[in-house]
Motif scaffolding. Sequence first.
Motif, PDB file in Angstrom:
ATOM      1  N   LYS A 198       0.867  -1.173   0.000  1.00  0.00           N
ATOM      2  CA  LYS A 198       0.000   0.000   0.000  1.00  0.00           C
ATOM      3  C   LYS A 198       0.906   1.226   0.000  1.00  0.00           C
ATOM      4  CE  LYS A 198      -2.604   0.995   3.653  1.00  0.00           C
ATOM      5  NZ  LYS A 198      -3.766   0.956   4.572  1.00  0.00           N
ATOM      6  N   VAL A 199       0.742   2.075  -1.027  1.00  0.00           N
ATOM      7  CA  VAL A 199       1.631   3.221  -1.213  1.00  0.00           C
ATOM      8  C   VAL A 199       0.840   4.508  -1.019  1.00  0.00           C
ATOM      9  CG1 VAL A 199       3.120   4.441  -2.836  1.00  0.00           C
ATOM     10  CG2 VAL A 199       3.099   1.939  -2.805  1.00  0.00           C
ATOM     11  N   TYR A 200       1.395   5.425  -0.229  1.00  0.00           N
ATOM     12  CA  TYR A 200       0.772   6.715   0.006  1.00  0.00           C
ATOM     13  C   TYR A 200       1.337   7.741  -0.967  1.00  0.00           C
ATOM     14  CZ  TYR A 200      -1.273   4.860   4.265  1.00  0.00           C
ATOM     15  OH  TYR A 200      -2.000   4.105   5.152  1.00  0.00           O
ATOM     16  N   PHE A 201       0.478   8.588  -1.501  1.00  0.00           N
ATOM     17  CA  PHE A 201       0.890   9.600  -2.462  1.00  0.00           C
ATOM     18  C   PHE A 201       1.497  10.806  -1.759  1.00  0.00           C
ATOM     19  CE2 PHE A 201      -2.656   7.354  -4.578  1.00  0.00           C
ATOM     20  CZ  PHE A 201      -2.017   6.962  -5.749  1.00  0.00           C
ATOM     21  N   GLY A 202       2.343  11.531  -2.484  1.00  0.00           N
ATOM     22  CA  GLY A 202       2.876  12.775  -1.978  1.00  0.00           C
ATOM     23  C   GLY A 202       1.784  13.830  -1.882  1.00  0.00           C
ATOM     24  N   SER A 203       2.061  14.932  -1.193  1.00  0.00           N
ATOM     25  CA  SER A 203       1.039  15.930  -0.893  1.00  0.00           C
ATOM     26  C   SER A 203       0.413  16.524  -2.150  1.00  0.00           C
ATOM     27  CB  SER A 203       1.650  17.054  -0.047  1.00  0.00           C
ATOM     28  OG  SER A 203       2.024  16.579   1.220  1.00  0.00           O
ATOM     29  N   LEU A 204       1.218  16.883  -3.146  1.00  0.00           N
ATOM     30  CA  LEU A 204       0.671  17.511  -4.350  1.00  0.00           C
ATOM     31  C   LEU A 204      -0.188  16.528  -5.152  1.00  0.00           C
ATOM     32  CD1 LEU A 204       3.676  19.692  -5.596  1.00  0.00           C
ATOM     33  CD2 LEU A 204       1.597  20.433  -4.417  1.00  0.00           C
ATOM     34  N   THR A 205       0.305  15.300  -5.280  1.00  0.00           N
ATOM     35  CA  THR A 205      -0.472  14.287  -5.998  1.00  0.00           C
ATOM     36  C   THR A 205      -1.770  13.995  -5.268  1.00  0.00           C
ATOM     37  OG1 THR A 205       1.559  13.270  -6.844  1.00  0.00           O
ATOM     38  CG2 THR A 205      -0.454  11.936  -6.916  1.00  0.00           C
ATOM     39  N   LEU A 206      -1.675  13.890  -3.938  1.00  0.00           N
ATOM     40  CA  LEU A 206      -2.869  13.628  -3.140  1.00  0.00           C
ATOM     41  C   LEU A 206      -3.889  14.751  -3.299  1.00  0.00           C
ATOM     42  CD1 LEU A 206      -4.375  11.955  -1.009  1.00  0.00           C
ATOM     43  CD2 LEU A 206      -3.121  13.226   0.749  1.00  0.00           C
ATOM     44  N   LEU A 207      -3.416  15.985  -3.281  1.00  0.00           N
ATOM     45  CA  LEU A 207      -4.316  17.122  -3.428  1.00  0.00           C
ATOM     46  C   LEU A 207      -5.003  17.101  -4.787  1.00  0.00           C
ATOM     47  CD1 LEU A 207      -5.410  19.706  -2.152  1.00  0.00           C
ATOM     48  CD2 LEU A 207      -3.442  20.938  -3.117  1.00  0.00           C
TER      49      LEU A 207
END
Length: 403
Positions: free
Chosen positions: A73-82
């Motif tokens: 399970k991979v978490y996205f960086g802040s800009l991608t997440l936004l």
Amino acid sequence: MKITFFLTQDLNSPSGLGRYFPWAKELSKLNHEIKIYALHSNYSSLNNKREIIDGVEVHYIGQMHVKKFANSKVYFGSLTLLALMISATIKFIYYSLFDDYNVLIIGKPHPMNGIASIFSKIVRRKNIIVDCDDDETHSGNFKKTWQKLVICFFEKSIPKIADVVTTNTKYTEQRLIKDGISKEKIFYLTNGVDPDRFTNIDENRLFTLRRELGLENKKVVAYLGSMSLASHAINLLIDAFEEIVKENTDIMMLLVGGGEDFDYIQKIVNKKGIISRTVFTGRVNSGDIKYYYKLADITVDPVYNDIAAKARSPLKIFESWACGVPVLTSKVGDRNELFRDNFSCLRVSDNETPLEIKNAILIFFKTSSFDNHQCSDLSKRYFWDKLIKSLIDNNEKLFGKYI
């Protein structure tokens, strides 16, 4: 009656699979027209983004806040997440404004589906049910403080616009009341089990799986769930099992599931020298999960006495019961209520420490003359058809005008 769900997870995620889809399926069986608009954990891999499952029309409209593949399970960086949040929010808003429905059900009040519910209420004056099945603020794996603050805001705000707020724990019910939600508007909808997923066991397949995993003639302690240490205290079970192997040579530990800590947990087990007594399966197909429950003599729901645990009603308890397998857990939150009525099927430790877990497991194997039918019979109380009938019967004002 036309009912639409807005979910920020897919139907293979725990709540999507174990709570929201059976909820939708039971409503469909009652001749309601059901749609689900959801995000997916690996959206780009989907060939078919629309399907009909058991009478429920499912549309995947975007990527979840995490990406799941294989056992990771991979978490996205802040800009991608936004960017993903903005895209999903726009799509949810579109369907809130133009989809044909009488009632909108928000599965977990997140920003994307939460903002859309505001448009639904203000612009179209639709009836809204908000389901709070977790304390997202305290159970989420946040990489940035702003992410937690945003989730906290929507978790507290969106239930206030709902006609009905459902929750699966008494802890969350009290939190909602403290946040200003009228008690009369809250309905306690416990987690349950979909019997269709846990029946029709192929005994030959079960025998083969047991042999392939090296569990023949072994006593099995199992954990089935996310391999995420931020929200699941698997380390308590591992520490307990390290001590168990010193006293018993027949017990094996079965760990079923994937997550961001899958590789790290394997390293811990290896470092402790218990890898030969442990079986990791990784993620398994949801249709096969019943066989992994059936491999176990007892399953474990390891928890700390914290807010995240108090606000969670573990689906694994009800699923284990449906397979006739007792559960070991701690007296935290609603688990204690279940313990009072169902002692024979829920072995509860007083203090969730490795020592307590170890002792409880060893006592279970030494003294248990357990009838598996006790648990499977008990699970019938929590079949989703009964739970949804109760929801409708107790909210006649909302559902009655469309029936």
